[in-house]
Design an enzyme around this catalytic site. Structure first.
Site, PDB file in Angstrom:
ATOM      1  N   CYS A   1     -87.307 -41.578  37.785  1.00 28.41           N
ATOM      2  CA  CYS A   1     -87.121 -41.778  39.216  1.00 28.41           C
ATOM      3  C   CYS A   1     -87.544 -43.194  39.617  1.00 28.41           C
ATOM      4  CB  CYS A   1     -87.901 -40.790  40.087  1.00 28.41           C
ATOM      5  SG  CYS A   1     -87.570 -39.076  39.704  1.00 28.41           S
TER       6      CYS A   1
ATOM      7  N   ARG B   1     -83.425 -45.883  36.525  1.00 27.30           N
ATOM      8  CA  ARG B   1     -84.542 -44.958  36.310  1.00 27.30           C
ATOM      9  C   ARG B   1     -84.173 -43.502  36.574  1.00 27.30           C
ATOM     10  NH1 ARG B   1     -89.349 -47.548  35.899  1.00 27.30           N
ATOM     11  NH2 ARG B   1     -90.433 -45.632  36.380  1.00 27.30           N
TER      12      ARG B   1
ATOM     13  N   TRP C   1     -84.221 -38.582  38.917  1.00 23.56           N
ATOM     14  CA  TRP C   1     -83.838 -37.911  37.669  1.00 23.56           C
ATOM     15  C   TRP C   1     -84.555 -36.569  37.719  1.00 23.56           C
ATOM     16  CZ3 TRP C   1     -86.606 -36.221  33.281  1.00 23.56           C
ATOM     17  CH2 TRP C   1     -85.818 -35.897  32.168  1.00 23.56           C
TER      18      TRP C   1
ATOM     19  N   ASN D   1     -92.478 -39.876  41.813  1.00 20.15           N
ATOM     20  CA  ASN D   1     -92.021 -40.011  40.426  1.00 20.15           C
ATOM     21  C   ASN D   1     -93.071 -39.317  39.570  1.00 20.15           C
ATOM     22  OD1 ASN D   1     -91.103 -40.915  37.944  1.00 20.15           O
ATOM     23  ND2 ASN D   1     -91.772 -43.018  38.232  1.00 20.15           N
ATOM     24  N   GLY D   2     -92.659 -38.393  38.717  1.00 19.54           N
ATOM     25  CA  GLY D   2     -93.643 -37.701  37.871  1.00 19.54           C
ATOM     26  C   GLY D   2     -93.663 -36.219  38.205  1.00 19.54           C
TER      27      GLY D   2
ATOM     28  N   GLU E   1     -80.042 -45.371  14.376  1.00 21.30           N
ATOM     29  CA  GLU E   1     -79.933 -46.060  15.665  1.00 21.30           C
ATOM     30  C   GLU E   1     -78.468 -46.199  16.086  1.00 21.30           C
ATOM     31  OE1 GLU E   1     -81.767 -46.650  18.023  1.00 21.30           O
ATOM     32  OE2 GLU E   1     -80.839 -48.274  19.148  1.00 21.30           O
TER      33      GLU E   1
ATOM     34  N   LYS F   1     -76.955 -44.607  19.508  1.00 18.25           N
ATOM     35  CA  LYS F   1     -76.212 -45.421  20.488  1.00 18.25           C
ATOM     36  C   LYS F   1     -74.856 -44.788  20.769  1.00 18.25           C
ATOM     37  CE  LYS F   1     -78.716 -47.225  21.655  1.00 18.25           C
ATOM     38  NZ  LYS F   1     -80.074 -47.721  21.593  1.00 18.25           N
TER      39      LYS F   1
ATOM     40  N   GLU G   1     -75.138 -41.562  22.872  1.00 19.87           N
ATOM     41  CA  GLU G   1     -75.656 -41.857  24.202  1.00 19.87           C
ATOM     42  C   GLU G   1     -74.578 -42.474  25.098  1.00 19.87           C
ATOM     43  OE1 GLU G   1     -78.790 -44.700  23.770  1.00 19.87           O
ATOM     44  OE2 GLU G   1     -79.865 -44.009  25.537  1.00 19.87           O
TER      45      GLU G   1
ATOM     46  N   HIS H   1     -76.756 -32.890  -0.126  1.00 20.09           N
ATOM     47  CA  HIS H   1     -77.635 -31.715  -0.112  1.00 20.09           C
ATOM     48  C   HIS H   1     -77.284 -30.761   1.029  1.00 20.09           C
ATOM     49  CE1 HIS H   1     -79.995 -33.263  -3.394  1.00 20.09           C
ATOM     50  NE2 HIS H   1     -80.100 -34.421  -2.762  1.00 20.09           N
TER      51      HIS H   1
ATOM     52  N   LYS I   1     -83.696 -44.374  32.099  1.00 17.41           N
ATOM     53  CA  LYS I   1     -84.208 -45.444  31.253  1.00 17.41           C
ATOM     54  C   LYS I   1     -85.630 -45.185  30.778  1.00 17.41           C
ATOM     55  CE  LYS I   1     -84.095 -49.583  29.447  1.00 17.41           C
ATOM     56  NZ  LYS I   1     -83.371 -49.641  28.162  1.00 17.41           N
TER      57      LYS I   1
END
Ligand code: M6R
Length: 616
Positions: A2, A27, A74, A100-101, A489, A493, A496, A512, A611
């Site tokens: 947020c 955010r 968010w 926020n939180g 990575e 990417k 996402e 395997h 983010k």
């Protein structure tokens, strides 16, 4: 998560709040809202959707007033909806809160407030705080907020406005979510990050845990709302003013279609900046800001990397770099799991915590846990003044500049380069047999920005390949040694940004089990730039080709064997094996970016993400 913004001053608050929210969108972006105080009235406008949807909702309204707060969300408690969007108010509409939180005692609070007759309209924990302030109010805004703060637990940042006190805002924070006060001429700002304030002021005060700030146009007064400071040494706000020297447009898109592409292209600069004045001509590494005592380095029996997501992958790169050179066991842990495992950690552990934001709650909590057990913590972070930078024993700053796109790109390559610097620094104080190798790494680091420029120059070829790959729904990445974390990575990417399902494997592990998923035409990206294990990697590629999968090599420009064997290859410049993660990942970032564009995805704000993850 947020984004929070607030303004108190002489100008109309609404345009300032909207500009701040636009910068803070990274955010969280599932709903947005503002509250503006004018005289004794307060206008609250909020809706599900992005800041642009809020702007459309505000279009045609005339909301004036020189005090206000704003929020981009968010969701944690309650789905994204108009009613759950912030700001939240008490029943009388006297107080408005952005937050926020998480308030961890929200269930108990909700029951208690209901029993006291409060009608709670939303599913959020935030609304409860507005009711608490109202219940505690007896004429003093400050006393009411302080009393409310004493009744909540958790990690949070919040700002409260009141129509009973125009010209005043109260901000508070505890634990990870950041909150920054910006100081202007007869006006004050408050926001979740520094870069959203840069167009208004470059003078800031970073609030510390347990602090409450009372903002009026000419003054900021900081008080404690928790008796014991959690971290940091306290000083009056006036003594804590930092001058930020970032240009005002550093967090702007600057003509690029997306922040992600801008940040990918900024990597040569980010790498050179991260190395500047630290890598000496004679090959030594000097970290002036970094006073890690040689005794700690010499006695370290283990190096433990902690991080989440992309930062975790930087830790994996660190493991491949550190273990053979320093001859010390190296462990890499996902921070969110590590802290609940009751890990065996002690004073002989050197912990390297990696976080772009320095605010990731999982990483911060894990660091606090290892510090309680006596370990020494080095933070690799991109944000000066972040929680991680303040709690760590030593800080190695990456100098990537603000990273706005949700997908981490330049921060990752700067973290990898910081790992190289840290390795060379630690090696100066430990016996080892690798002087020649480290000298070559030092020489290679100086050329690394150029190598990345050569990858960027091949963007058109990567784009053309991405447009073919974008038609598929499952992609596999394989690699060995230092190519393995880059496979992870690259895969992260891709999922996402393009929402293509993808998995990454150590190439030798495919046989395997996962090999069963490959059928003719399944795309496999084989990263094969590690010379020592190259022939093994070629064998793994053969195993995949035998199943008629569509294998594309990510190979060095002097590779003829795989290039001859494969129908498609992405070519990167040959660099020292230990440096190869950097050009390799830049090619995969471009691949993910162009796949996302080809599929019409929201590049900078992928669905369901934000983010900076400041909740656990
Ligand atoms: O700010 P941090 O580096 O601590 O963030 C950690 C992860 O949330 C982050 O790297 C995330 O995985 C990125 N969105 C990936 O691109």
């Amino acid at each position: 998560m947020c984004g929070i913004v607030g303004y108190v001053g002489k100008n109309d608050a609404l345009p300032i709040l909207m500009a701040g929210l636009t910068s803070l969108t990274y955010r969280g972006y599932d709903s947005a809202g503002v509250a503006v105080v004018n005289g004794t009235s307060m206008h609250v406008v909020k809706c599900a959707g992005k800041v642009g949807d809020l702007a459309a909702r505000l279009d045609g309204t005339t909301i004036t007033g020189t005090t206000g707060i704003g929020h981009t969300r968010w969701a944690t408690h309650g789905e994204p909806s108009d009613v759950n969007a912030h700001p939240h108010t008490d029943s009388a509409g006297d107080f408005a809160v952005v937050h926020n939180g998480i308030f961890e005692n929200s269930n108990e609070l909700r029951e208690r407030l209901r029993a006291q007759g409060c009608v709670i309209r939303s599913q959020t924990d935030t609304e409860l705080f507005a009711h608490l302030v109202a219940l505690n109010y007896d004429g003093s805004f400050e006393a009411a907020v302080k009393a409310a703060l004493s009744q909540v637990t958790g990690a949070f940042a919040l700002v409260v406005a009141s129509r009973l006190h125009p010209g005043m805002l109260i901000a508070a924070k505890l634990d990870t979510p950041p909150l920054v006060v910006g100081i202007g001429a007869d006006e004050l700002f408050v926001a979740s990050d520094i870069s959203s304030l840069l167009r208004f002021t470059k003078r800031v005060v970073i609030l510390e845990d347990g602090e409450m700030a009372v903002l009026t146009p000419k003054n900021v007064y900081v008080d404690l709302f928790r008796a014991e400071p959690v971290i940091g040494r306290r000083r009056p706000a006036s003594e804590r003013v930092l001058s930020v020297d970032w240009p005002a447009d550093i967090a702007e898109r600057g003509g690029y279609p997306h922040f992600m592409l801008k940040e990918i292209e900024e990597q040569p600069r980010a790498i050179r900046d991260t190395l500047r004045d630290r890598l000496l001509d004679d090959g030594r590494v000097l970290l002036e800001e970094f006073a890690l005592p040689p005794s700690v380095i010499r006695r370290a029996r283990r190096v433990l990397f902690l991080g989440c997501g992309t930062a975790f992958h930087a830790g994996l790169v660190g493991q491949y770099l550190f273990e053979p050179v320093l001859n010390v066991p190296v462990q890499v842990e996902v921070a969110s799991e590590f802290r609940y495992r009751q890990p065996v950690v002690g004073p002989d552990d050197l912990v390297v915590a990696i976080s772009q934001s320095g605010e990731t709650a999982d990483t911060v909590s894990a660091v606090r846990g290892v510090q309680e057990r006596g370990a020494t913590v080095v933070a690799i972070t991109n944000v000066v003044g972040s929680t991680l930078s303040r709690i760590a024993d030593h800080v190695l700053l990456t100098r990537a500049g603000p990273e706005i796109a949700v997908a981490s790109t330049k921060a990752f390559t700067a973290q990898v380069v910081a790992n190289h610097l840290l390795l060379m620094y630690l090696a100066q104080y430990r016996p080892h047999q690798h002087d020649k190798l480290l000298y070559q790494v030092g020489q290679g680091l100086r050329q690394l920005g150029d190598a990345v420029e050569r990858v960027l120059a091949r963007a058109d070829a990567i784009k053309a390949f991405a447009e073919r790959l974008a038609e598929h729904e499952d992609v596999y990445f394989i690699g060995r040694n230092l190519d393995e974390p880059i496979a992870r990575e690259g895969s992260l990417k891709l999922k996402e940004i393009s929402y293509i399902h993808s998995e990454a494997y150590a190439a030798g592990e495919l046989k395997h089990g996962t090999l069963a998923l490959l059928s003719p035409g399944t795309p496999v990206i084989a990263i094969a730039t590690q010379s020592e294990i190259y022939e093994k990697m070629v064998s793994n590629v053969q195993e995949v080709l035998a199943r008629k999968a569509w294998v594309t090599g990510l190979i060095a420009d002097d590779d003829t064997e795989l290039r001859g064997m494969l129908a498609d290859s992405l070519v990167v410049p040959r660099v020292n094996d230990l440096l190869a993660p950097v050009p390799n990942v830049v090619a995969l970032q471009l691949l993910a970016y162009h796949c996302g564009v080809a599929r019409g995805c929201d590049i900078d704000q992928p669905r369901n993400l934000a983010k900076s993850v400041t909740v656990e």
